[in-house]
Scaffold this active site. Structure first.
Site, PDB file in Angstrom:
ATOM      1  N   GLY A 181     -17.292  -6.911   3.772  1.00 52.52           N
ATOM      2  CA  GLY A 181     -17.252  -7.842   2.252  1.00 52.52           C
ATOM      3  C   GLY A 181     -15.820  -7.829   2.210  1.00 52.52           C
ATOM      4  O   GLY A 181     -15.155  -7.753   0.819  1.00 52.52           O
ATOM      5  N   GLN A 182     -15.033  -7.555   3.466  1.00 57.38           N
ATOM      6  CA  GLN A 182     -13.199  -7.339   3.529  1.00 57.38           C
ATOM      7  C   GLN A 182     -13.319  -8.969   3.145  1.00 57.38           C
ATOM      8  O   GLN A 182     -13.626  -9.858   4.234  1.00 57.38           O
ATOM      9  CB  GLN A 182     -13.188  -6.670   4.511  1.00 57.38           C
ATOM     10  CG  GLN A 182     -11.604  -6.702   4.756  1.00 57.38           C
ATOM     11  CD  GLN A 182     -11.206  -5.696   6.150  1.00 57.38           C
ATOM     12  OE1 GLN A 182     -11.477  -5.088   6.640  1.00 57.38           O
ATOM     13  NE2 GLN A 182     -10.042  -5.454   5.365  1.00 57.38           N
ATOM     14  N   ASN A 191     -14.472  -1.699   2.115  1.00 55.00           N
ATOM     15  CA  ASN A 191     -15.087  -2.729   2.703  1.00 55.00           C
ATOM     16  C   ASN A 191     -14.095  -2.722   3.856  1.00 55.00           C
ATOM     17  O   ASN A 191     -12.563  -3.152   4.493  1.00 55.00           O
ATOM     18  CB  ASN A 191     -15.314  -3.752   1.707  1.00 55.00           C
ATOM     19  CG  ASN A 191     -15.358  -3.924   0.359  1.00 55.00           C
ATOM     20  OD1 ASN A 191     -16.442  -3.430   0.760  1.00 55.00           O
ATOM     21  ND2 ASN A 191     -14.937  -4.313  -0.371  1.00 55.00           N
ATOM     22  N   HIS A 222      -7.423  -1.250   2.589  1.00 50.81           N
ATOM     23  CA  HIS A 222      -7.355  -0.456   1.489  1.00 50.81           C
ATOM     24  C   HIS A 222      -8.355   0.018   0.619  1.00 50.81           C
ATOM     25  O   HIS A 222      -9.621  -0.123   1.651  1.00 50.81           O
ATOM     26  CB  HIS A 222      -6.874  -1.928  -0.026  1.00 50.81           C
ATOM     27  CG  HIS A 222      -8.155  -2.784   0.656  1.00 50.81           C
ATOM     28  ND1 HIS A 222      -7.727  -3.721   1.530  1.00 50.81           N
ATOM     29  CD2 HIS A 222      -9.500  -3.405   0.013  1.00 50.81           C
ATOM     30  CE1 HIS A 222      -8.414  -4.991   1.583  1.00 50.81           C
ATOM     31  NE2 HIS A 222      -9.621  -4.527   0.623  1.00 50.81           N
ATOM     32  N   LEU A 223      -8.420   1.404   0.202  1.00 53.21           N
ATOM     33  CA  LEU A 223      -9.352   1.841  -0.557  1.00 53.21           C
ATOM     34  C   LEU A 223      -9.856   1.373  -1.688  1.00 53.21           C
ATOM     35  O   LEU A 223      -8.715   1.495  -2.737  1.00 53.21           O
ATOM     36  CB  LEU A 223      -8.851   3.058  -0.526  1.00 53.21           C
ATOM     37  CG  LEU A 223      -9.402   4.656   0.780  1.00 53.21           C
ATOM     38  CD1 LEU A 223      -8.467   4.008   2.212  1.00 53.21           C
ATOM     39  CD2 LEU A 223      -8.887   5.813   0.239  1.00 53.21           C
ATOM     40  N   HIS A 224     -10.954   0.786  -2.703  1.00 51.17           N
ATOM     41  CA  HIS A 224     -10.664   0.684  -3.970  1.00 51.17           C
ATOM     42  C   HIS A 224     -10.957   2.399  -4.243  1.00 51.17           C
ATOM     43  O   HIS A 224     -11.782   3.018  -3.430  1.00 51.17           O
ATOM     44  CB  HIS A 224     -12.065  -0.214  -4.040  1.00 51.17           C
ATOM     45  CG  HIS A 224     -12.042  -1.676  -2.912  1.00 51.17           C
ATOM     46  ND1 HIS A 224     -12.306  -2.772  -4.052  1.00 51.17           N
ATOM     47  CD2 HIS A 224     -12.538  -2.317  -1.658  1.00 51.17           C
ATOM     48  CE1 HIS A 224     -12.026  -3.882  -3.279  1.00 51.17           C
ATOM     49  NE2 HIS A 224     -12.240  -3.579  -2.316  1.00 51.17           N
ATOM     50  N   ASP A 277      -6.111  -3.758  -9.362  1.00 56.86           N
ATOM     51  CA  ASP A 277      -7.235  -5.032  -8.731  1.00 56.86           C
ATOM     52  C   ASP A 277      -7.128  -5.936  -9.669  1.00 56.86           C
ATOM     53  O   ASP A 277      -7.048  -5.476 -10.696  1.00 56.86           O
ATOM     54  CB  ASP A 277      -8.233  -4.608  -8.306  1.00 56.86           C
ATOM     55  CG  ASP A 277      -9.275  -5.533  -7.541  1.00 56.86           C
ATOM     56  OD1 ASP A 277      -9.193  -5.284  -5.918  1.00 56.86           O
ATOM     57  OD2 ASP A 277      -9.356  -6.392  -7.691  1.00 56.86           O
TER      58      ASP A 277
HETATM   59  P1  AMP Z   1     -11.765  -6.211  -0.109  1.00 53.65           P
HETATM   60  O1  AMP Z   1     -12.523  -7.954  -1.051  1.00 53.65           O
HETATM   61  O2  AMP Z   1     -12.017  -5.043  -0.048  1.00 53.65           O
HETATM   62  O3  AMP Z   1     -11.011  -6.943   0.730  1.00 53.65           O
HETATM   63  O4  AMP Z   1     -10.522  -5.915  -1.786  1.00 53.65           O
HETATM   64  C1  AMP Z   1     -10.140  -6.590  -2.153  1.00 53.65           C
HETATM   65  C2  AMP Z   1      -9.236  -6.699  -2.840  1.00 53.65           C
HETATM   66  O5  AMP Z   1      -7.971  -7.289  -3.655  1.00 53.65           O
HETATM   67  C3  AMP Z   1     -10.159  -7.582  -4.027  1.00 53.65           C
HETATM   68  O6  AMP Z   1     -10.842  -6.998  -4.988  1.00 53.65           O
HETATM   69  C4  AMP Z   1      -9.132  -8.058  -4.862  1.00 53.65           C
HETATM   70  O7  AMP Z   1      -9.701  -8.693  -5.861  1.00 53.65           O
HETATM   71  C5  AMP Z   1      -7.815  -7.984  -4.892  1.00 53.65           C
HETATM   72  N1  AMP Z   1      -6.531  -8.942  -4.534  1.00 53.65           N
HETATM   73  C6  AMP Z   1      -6.644  -9.587  -3.823  1.00 53.65           C
HETATM   74  N2  AMP Z   1      -5.399  -9.963  -4.469  1.00 53.65           N
HETATM   75  C7  AMP Z   1      -5.154  -9.216  -5.237  1.00 53.65           C
HETATM   76  C8  AMP Z   1      -3.075  -9.516  -5.469  1.00 53.65           C
HETATM   77  N3  AMP Z   1      -2.371  -9.936  -4.855  1.00 53.65           N
HETATM   78  N4  AMP Z   1      -3.345  -8.491  -6.543  1.00 53.65           N
HETATM   79  C9  AMP Z   1      -4.346  -7.386  -6.884  1.00 53.65           C
HETATM   80  N5  AMP Z   1      -5.071  -7.096  -6.058  1.00 53.65           N
HETATM   81  C10 AMP Z   1      -5.885  -8.579  -5.044  1.00 53.65           C
END
Ligand code: AMP
Ligand code: ZN
Length: 113
Positions: free
Chosen positions: A92-93, A86, A99-101, A31
């Site tokens: 919070g998406q 999310n 995607h999975l965190h 991330d």
């Molecule tokens: P969400 O808020 O669950 O949609 O998570 C999106 C995640 O993507 C966030 O934690 C961002 O920091 C991450 N993110 C966005 N753009 C990039 C990127 N180009 N490379 C790596 N992570 C990213």
């Protein structure tokens, strides 16, 4: 690939990312704004916008298994880790490619914000 999807572009290699693991239609990368010492995102390499749109139960099983194996490979399994999906604005998406965190390396708190 929907034009403009950042994670589709990462999957295609058109945007740089630090890839941690790939295979079987899945990709894991760091991330860009980590919220824990380990913060990796796991995506299907084909576009699915949100968990609501993931109609393929087998895909969801593969994603979760991939994240579980990744956590083990990163040395997180014994102490523990968190997997978060999310979904849509209240969830919070911010990036609309499923995607999975995978978060670890510190104790997590509950409830989440
Ligand atoms: P969400 O808020 O669950 O949609 O998570 C999106 C995640 O993507 C966030 O934690 C961002 O920091 C991450 N993110 C966005 N753009 C990039 C990127 N180009 N490379 C790596 N992570 C990213
Ligand atoms: Zn996408």
């Amino acid at each position: 690939m929907p034009g403009g999807c950042v994670f589709c572009k990462i999957a295609a290699g058109d945007i740089a990312a630090t890839v941690v693991k790939r295979g079987d239609g899945m990709l894991a990368f760091q991330d860009a704004n980590p919220q824990a010492p380990t913060h990796v995102l796991v995506i299907p390499t084909h576009h699915v916008a949100t968990l609501n749109d993931a109609k393929d139960a087998a895909l969801l099983g593969k994603l979760l298994g991939f994240a579980r194996d990744l956590a083990r490979e990163l040395g997180l399994a014994q102490k523990g880790f968190r997997v978060v999906v999310n979904t849509n604005p209240d969830g919070g998406q911010t990036v609309f490619h499923l995607h999975l965190h995978v978060l670890g390396g510190r104790p997590m708190t509950w409830p989440p914000g």
